[in-house]
Design a protein around this motif. Sequence first.
Motif, mmCIF file in Angstrom:
data_model
loop_
_atom_site.group_PDB
_atom_site.id
_atom_site.type_symbol
_atom_site.label_atom_id
_atom_site.label_comp_id
_atom_site.label_asym_id
_atom_site.label_seq_id
_atom_site.Cartn_x
_atom_site.Cartn_y
_atom_site.Cartn_z
ATOM 1 N N HIS A 183 0.736 -1.192 -0.041
ATOM 2 C CA HIS A 183 -0.068 0.033 -0.024
ATOM 3 C C HIS A 183 0.682 1.307 0.181
ATOM 4 C CE1 HIS A 183 -3.387 2.540 0.977
ATOM 5 N NE2 HIS A 183 -2.625 3.214 1.867
ATOM 6 N N LEU A 184 1.904 1.071 0.776
ATOM 7 C CA LEU A 184 2.904 2.390 0.933
ATOM 8 C C LEU A 184 3.485 2.509 -0.547
ATOM 9 C CD1 LEU A 184 4.249 4.735 2.739
ATOM 10 C CD2 LEU A 184 5.724 3.009 3.197
ATOM 11 N N SER A 185 3.902 1.687 -1.136
ATOM 12 C CA SER A 185 4.344 1.755 -2.728
ATOM 13 C C SER A 185 3.676 2.550 -3.280
ATOM 14 C CB SER A 185 4.811 0.536 -3.058
ATOM 15 O OG SER A 185 3.781 -0.083 -3.587
ATOM 16 N N GLY A 186 2.194 2.485 -3.391
ATOM 17 C CA GLY A 186 1.479 3.291 -4.246
ATOM 18 C C GLY A 186 1.079 4.479 -3.527
ATOM 19 N N ARG A 197 10.131 4.411 -4.525
ATOM 20 C CA ARG A 197 9.099 3.535 -4.702
ATOM 21 C C ARG A 197 9.688 2.141 -4.769
ATOM 22 N NH1 ARG A 197 4.231 5.871 -4.821
ATOM 23 N NH2 ARG A 197 4.219 7.991 -5.574
ATOM 24 N N ILE A 198 10.878 1.954 -5.651
ATOM 25 C CA ILE A 198 11.469 0.890 -5.854
ATOM 26 C C ILE A 198 12.049 -0.018 -4.681
ATOM 27 C CG2 ILE A 198 13.591 1.992 -6.479
ATOM 28 C CD1 ILE A 198 12.037 -1.429 -7.808
ATOM 29 N N GLU A 203 11.493 -4.172 -0.430
ATOM 30 C CA GLU A 203 11.355 -4.226 1.098
ATOM 31 C C GLU A 203 10.149 -5.272 1.089
ATOM 32 O OE1 GLU A 203 11.218 -1.517 4.243
ATOM 33 O OE2 GLU A 203 12.301 0.138 2.883
ATOM 34 N N ALA A 204 9.220 -5.206 0.427
ATOM 35 C CA ALA A 204 7.956 -6.036 0.354
ATOM 36 C C ALA A 204 8.200 -7.367 -0.270
ATOM 37 C CB ALA A 204 6.828 -5.460 -0.491
ATOM 38 N N GLN A 205 8.975 -7.316 -1.115
ATOM 39 C CA GLN A 205 9.367 -8.805 -1.605
ATOM 40 C C GLN A 205 10.090 -9.662 -0.651
ATOM 41 O OE1 GLN A 205 11.518 -7.910 -5.209
ATOM 42 N NE2 GLN A 205 9.697 -7.110 -6.279
#
Length: 250
Positions: A183-186, A197-198, A203-205
């Motif tokens: 959600h934060l990346s968007g 963003r990348i 981090e999410a991955q």
Amino acid sequence: MLKPEKFQRLRFLESNLETRIFDARDWLSTPEALTHLKSGLGARHYVLRHCREYLERTCFAAKRDALSADVATEAALHLNGYYLNLRGALDNLAWILQFELQVFPGTTEDSGARMKVHLFGDKFLKAVGDRSTPHANHLSAMKSWGLDLAVLRDPAAHRIPLYVPPGIITSQDQVDEFRRLDHLSGAPESELGGKRRIEIMIEAQQVASFEPVFCVNSESGIKVYNIPKQLLFDHRHYLHLARKVLEEFK
């Protein structure tokens, strides 16, 4: 990693087959069979061993962190290489039998009837049995394994390569953290805390953990297999069958 005693047993079985491949040069009489022995089965065996060793080092145990994209790609490369060459090694065994026993007289690799030379095919098994009952018995005993191998784990048949997922989310905490970062990346740039963003997407991955599994994708859906359990099961069957087939030519 394998326990030391299991590793020693596996290396013994691999070395035993390597010895039989070398010795079989004196047991076979046709040049075509010898070509499939030396340039086919012999060459593929060392590829199989290399792939098995690489996957053992990198993918036989769960890890807290996900694999990097590069490591996951290389693992998939070795896994696909293993199963493609395993299928090829079985084809080499079939052609050794074909040329040495003249299973189908007159059939060569360039003839239209070459598709009949299939190690676990019913017609091939029957024809082998007419010439060598011991060979046919060894093949028949492994038929269900060979057919299962072709249907479930033959990348060429599926046209979709075997896949090693870099990581898998297994706990609710991981799910929650992944959703937060996703959600934060968007979100607007002002809410990213100075991060790109990348970086947040990476981090999410990395929330995921590595599990030693591979996926087979087909029309019927996705099937998941445990890498060490499945690979070692198939590897031991291959070592046993190849050794038995060659020894019957003594």
